[in-house]
Scaffold this motif. Structure first.
Motif, PDB file in Angstrom:
ATOM      1  N   THR A 266      39.254 -20.445   6.961  1.00  8.37           N
ATOM      2  CA  THR A 266      40.156 -19.292   7.005  1.00  8.37           C
ATOM      3  C   THR A 266      40.977 -19.317   8.292  1.00  8.37           C
ATOM      4  O   THR A 266      40.422 -19.503   9.380  1.00  8.37           O
ATOM      5  CB  THR A 266      39.363 -17.971   6.936  1.00  8.37           C
ATOM      6  N   ILE A 267      42.278 -19.120   8.137  1.00  7.02           N
ATOM      7  CA  ILE A 267      43.199 -19.123   9.271  1.00  7.02           C
ATOM      8  C   ILE A 267      43.846 -17.752   9.390  1.00  7.02           C
ATOM      9  O   ILE A 267      44.422 -17.245   8.417  1.00  7.02           O
ATOM     10  CB  ILE A 267      44.301 -20.193   9.087  1.00  7.02           C
ATOM     11  N   ALA A 268      43.748 -17.145  10.568  1.00 10.79           N
ATOM     12  CA  ALA A 268      44.391 -15.855  10.831  1.00 10.79           C
ATOM     13  C   ALA A 268      45.379 -16.029  11.978  1.00 10.79           C
ATOM     14  O   ALA A 268      45.015 -16.528  13.047  1.00 10.79           O
ATOM     15  CB  ALA A 268      43.345 -14.800  11.180  1.00 10.79           C
ATOM     16  N   TYR A 269      46.627 -15.623  11.760  1.00  7.54           N
ATOM     17  CA  TYR A 269      47.657 -15.625  12.804  1.00  7.54           C
ATOM     18  C   TYR A 269      47.899 -14.191  13.246  1.00  7.54           C
ATOM     19  O   TYR A 269      48.034 -13.284  12.417  1.00  7.54           O
ATOM     20  CB  TYR A 269      48.986 -16.158  12.271  1.00  7.54           C
ATOM     21  N   ARG A 270      47.984 -13.988  14.556  1.00  5.62           N
ATOM     22  CA  ARG A 270      48.387 -12.696  15.094  1.00  5.62           C
ATOM     23  C   ARG A 270      49.640 -12.906  15.941  1.00  5.62           C
ATOM     24  O   ARG A 270      49.736 -13.879  16.699  1.00  5.62           O
ATOM     25  CB  ARG A 270      47.269 -12.088  15.945  1.00  5.62           C
ATOM     26  N   PHE A 271      50.613 -11.981  15.817  1.00  4.94           N
ATOM     27  CA  PHE A 271      51.884 -12.108  16.512  1.00  4.94           C
ATOM     28  C   PHE A 271      52.071 -10.892  17.411  1.00  4.94           C
ATOM     29  O   PHE A 271      52.369  -9.790  16.934  1.00  4.94           O
ATOM     30  CB  PHE A 271      53.028 -12.202  15.496  1.00  4.94           C
ATOM     31  N   ASP A 272      51.877 -11.075  18.711  1.00  4.47           N
ATOM     32  CA  ASP A 272      51.978  -9.977  19.672  1.00  4.47           C
ATOM     33  C   ASP A 272      53.285 -10.090  20.442  1.00  4.47           C
ATOM     34  O   ASP A 272      53.560 -11.127  21.065  1.00  4.47           O
ATOM     35  CB  ASP A 272      50.810 -10.022  20.656  1.00  4.47           C
ATOM     36  N   PRO A 273      54.116  -9.033  20.418  1.00  2.00           N
ATOM     37  CA  PRO A 273      55.400  -9.094  21.129  1.00  2.00           C
ATOM     38  C   PRO A 273      55.214  -9.171  22.634  1.00  2.00           C
ATOM     39  O   PRO A 273      54.337  -8.523  23.208  1.00  2.00           O
ATOM     40  CB  PRO A 273      56.091  -7.784  20.714  1.00  2.00           C
ATOM     41  N   LEU A 274      56.047  -9.997  23.263  1.00  2.00           N
ATOM     42  CA  LEU A 274      56.122 -10.104  24.711  1.00  2.00           C
ATOM     43  C   LEU A 274      57.505  -9.646  25.151  1.00  2.00           C
ATOM     44  O   LEU A 274      58.398  -9.443  24.323  1.00  2.00           O
ATOM     45  CB  LEU A 274      55.883 -11.550  25.159  1.00  2.00           C
TER      46      LEU A 274
END
Length: 321
Positions: A266-274
């Motif tokens: 299982t692959i989880a991507y998280r995208f946090d703004p900088l």
């Protein structure tokens, strides 16, 4: 003329003199970071985009008809061959077209075989067909100046991709900071035209035939093709889609991987703004009892996130829109 050379054109309701003069006002449509002069035969000028630069000489000048620029030297810091533009030429032609004027630009030597071609093509399409066109028609172009300060900040502070594996828990964590916002990163990881463009390298492998039913519970499939032509299919199911914040899906090789077999992970991507982009975090689970596979895939994620970073950095330098 060789049809492989990059070429673009547009027509505007301006005189040939107005079009010719606009081309010479490089800082108003290409980049405000310009040194030297771009107004006469034999003039030399340097354009800079952060660490990237090109030194250009005007080698032909036919007023209101044609200009030829030669790239005397360059440093394209994001390419393997940082001199890829050196000795190429940019041909500008201005032609009457009824009551309007056609502007043609051909980058002689910028051909599909070059590493830069696809992204430089996007850049030229923007700077010529949008920015130069608007300088002519609206008296205000869209040069790179507005991005210069942010780019310098990103250039100085972008850490390299990194990944760690914990075989005991079967977990890999990988991360990279990229130069574009979460919406743009999410698109790069979910659209076939994007994935097949950036995910891979000619001497490693390429992702091909990406097909996705992009919904929770939907399936996707992809075929990895190595330089020798051998093909390795994989597939999975989307478990969570929260654009542009998070994406989770399974993955299983449809062939007998030497150290992982056909185990589903299982692959989880998280995208946090900088402030100047996005932090991409990858959580890849399912490697308990497969220590060699965990370490191998951790190395793989460093490589993949490096490709993603480079691709999005291209887009930052050479925006499509």
């Amino acid at each position: 003329m060789n049809q492989e050379n990059y070429h673009c054109s547009f027509t505007a309701n301006n005189t040939v003199k107005e079009a010719f003069d606009s081309i010479t006002r490089v800082s108003e449509w290409w980049t405000g970071n310009l040194e030297g002069s771009s107004n006469n035969l034999n003039d030399l000028f340097t354009v800079r985009f952060g660490e990237t630069s090109s030194l250009i000489k005007i080698v032909e000048w036919v007023p209101d008809k044609k200009i030829v620029w030669q790239v005397v030297d360059c440093h394209l810091h994001f390419l393997k061959n940082k001199k890829e533009w050196k000795d190429t030429r940019l041909l500008w032609e201005v032609l009457p077209d009824g009551d309007a004027t056609q502007v043609r630009m051909t980058h002689i030597g910028l051909v599909p075989a070059l590493e830069c071609y696809a992204n430089c093509k996007d850049g030229w399409n923007y700077y010529v067909k949008t920015s130069l066109f608007e300088l002519l028609t609206r008296h205000k172009g869209r040069p790179d100046t507005d991005k210069a300060i942010a780019r310098e900040k990103i250039d100085m502070n972008r850490p390299a991709p990194r990944a760690v594996a914990d075989p005991e828990t079967g977990l890999i964590l990988a991360t990279v900071d990229v130069a574009l916002p979460p919406q743009r990163v999410f698109r790069a990881l979910t659209q076939a035209s994007e994935i097949e463009h950036w995910w891979g390298a000619p001497d490693v492998y390429r992702m091909t035939q990406w097909i996705a039913d992009f919904r929770v519970g939907g399936r996707y499939s992809v075929v990895v093709v190595r330089p020798d032509g051998s093909a390795y299919p994989a597939s999975g199911t989307f478990l969570e889609i929260d654009a542009p914040h998070k994406l989770v899906h399974t993955r299983k090789y449809e062939w007998d991987h030497p150290v992982l077999g056909r185990r589903e992970t299982t692959i989880a991507y998280r995208f946090d703004p900088l402030e100047n982009g996005t932090r991409v975090t990858v959580r890849h689970e399912g490697f308990v009892g497969c220590e060699a596979a965990a370490y191998e895939h951790a190395e793989g994620w460093v490589r993949v996130l490096g490709w993603l970073d480079a691709y999005l950095f291209y887009q930052f330098y050479f925006p499509k829109n």
